[in-house]
Write a protein that holds these residues in place. Structure first.
Motif, mmCIF file in Angstrom:
data_model
loop_
_atom_site.group_PDB
_atom_site.id
_atom_site.type_symbol
_atom_site.label_atom_id
_atom_site.label_comp_id
_atom_site.label_asym_id
_atom_site.label_seq_id
_atom_site.Cartn_x
_atom_site.Cartn_y
_atom_site.Cartn_z
ATOM 1 N N ARG A 140 -0.289 -6.292 -8.677
ATOM 2 C CA ARG A 140 -1.661 -6.746 -8.393
ATOM 3 C C ARG A 140 -1.804 -8.238 -8.662
ATOM 4 O O ARG A 140 -2.720 -8.876 -8.146
ATOM 5 C CB ARG A 140 -2.648 -5.970 -9.261
ATOM 6 C CG ARG A 140 -2.640 -4.464 -9.032
ATOM 7 C CD ARG A 140 -3.168 -4.110 -7.661
ATOM 8 N NE ARG A 140 -3.282 -2.668 -7.496
ATOM 9 C CZ ARG A 140 -3.694 -2.085 -6.386
ATOM 10 N NH1 ARG A 140 -4.037 -2.827 -5.351
ATOM 11 N NH2 ARG A 140 -3.757 -0.771 -6.291
ATOM 12 N N ARG B 91 3.311 -1.324 -10.605
ATOM 13 C CA ARG B 91 2.121 -1.323 -9.759
ATOM 14 C C ARG B 91 1.077 -2.292 -10.285
ATOM 15 O O ARG B 91 0.469 -3.057 -9.526
ATOM 16 C CB ARG B 91 1.537 0.090 -9.700
ATOM 17 C CG ARG B 91 0.325 0.197 -8.793
ATOM 18 C CD ARG B 91 -0.363 1.528 -8.969
ATOM 19 N NE ARG B 91 -1.549 1.627 -8.129
ATOM 20 C CZ ARG B 91 -2.488 2.524 -8.281
ATOM 21 N NH1 ARG B 91 -2.385 3.415 -9.262
ATOM 22 N NH2 ARG B 91 -3.528 2.572 -7.481
ATOM 23 N N LYS C 126 0.829 -1.208 0.000
ATOM 24 C CA LYS C 126 0.000 0.000 0.000
ATOM 25 C C LYS C 126 0.863 1.258 0.000
ATOM 26 O O LYS C 126 0.529 2.261 -0.632
ATOM 27 C CB LYS C 126 -0.945 -0.004 1.209
ATOM 28 C CG LYS C 126 -2.041 -1.056 1.127
ATOM 29 C CD LYS C 126 -2.989 -0.954 2.296
ATOM 30 C CE LYS C 126 -4.180 -1.878 2.136
ATOM 31 N NZ LYS C 126 -3.798 -3.292 2.013
ATOM 32 N N ASP D 53 1.969 1.718 -3.557
ATOM 33 C CA ASP D 53 0.888 2.301 -4.349
ATOM 34 C C ASP D 53 0.754 3.792 -4.076
ATOM 35 O O ASP D 53 0.520 4.592 -4.994
ATOM 36 C CB ASP D 53 -0.432 1.604 -4.028
ATOM 37 C CG ASP D 53 -0.487 0.198 -4.614
ATOM 38 O OD1 ASP D 53 0.357 -0.104 -5.471
ATOM 39 O OD2 ASP D 53 -1.360 -0.580 -4.188
#
Length: 204
Positions: free
Chosen positions: A57, A53, A11, A14
């Protein structure tokens, strides 16, 4: 809890990507409206993080990246041993071969002599990763009449090598690195990598 957001590394990553992308966006707007560049063009290079990024995922890609970094951390000790051995040989090489006559491998260029510890250490690193042993051994073993013999009376310093001793030292270092240390590092990386993948899969 909101503060738990920054406890997760993914996180935080991100968040950094979003901040960089937003700053780059406003920088582009200000440049096209004639207000000039605000000194953030370098951030455009960070656009590659968007790809990272998206890849993060994917759980398989995330597992692969995590395993790679963990395996690199586990091999730090092996890299330290290799570095320590190379520095020791660099100091030894500087003491033994300083001022040796230039030849096919020792050409007088930066990092291509044994005239200082840094250059000597770099030479040993090159020996470890594949430089021709024939050329470097021949240069370090040069003997009269192909070199200048030191003359204490005239104060002339010679540029001869150390003959067979040079060959023994070079071959010993090459064997130590190519057949022991580098395979040890490679084995450690591969073993830790697959162990990490197995551990992560067992938790899924």
């Amino acid at each position: 809890e909101h503060h738990h957001y920054f406890m997760d590394a993914s996180k935080v990553f991100d968040c950094v990507v979003n901040i960089v992308s937003t700053a780059d966006f406003f920088s582009s707007i200000m440049s096209t409206t004639g207000q000039g560049d605000v000194g953030m063009q370098a951030l455009r290079v960070m656009r590659i993080l968007r790809i990272v990024r998206i890849a993060s995922r994917n759980p398989n890609v995330a597992m692969l990246v995590a395993s790679t970094f963990k395996s690199l951390r586990s091999a730090i000790g092996c890299y330290a041993i290799w570095g320590g051995v190379t520095v020791c040989f660099g100091i030894l090489g500087n003491q033994m071969f300083e001022g040796v006559k230039q030849g096919r491998a020792i050409d007088g260029l930066r990092w291509s002599t044994f005239d200082d510890v840094g250059s000597s250490t770099m030479w040993w690193f090159r020996v470890a990763v594949g430089t021709s042993l024939i050329d470097i051994t021949a240069d370090l073993a040069v003997q009269p009449p192909y070199c200048t013999v030191p003359s204490p009376e005239s104060g002339m310093q010679g540029d001869c090598g150390m003959g067979t001793v040079s060959s023994v030292v070079v071959i010993a270092y090459a064997f130590l690195c190519r057949f022991l240390l580098i395979p040890l590092i490679t084995g450690t990386l591969v073993n830790t990598f697959f162990d990490t993948i197995d551990d992560m899969r067992s938790l899924v």
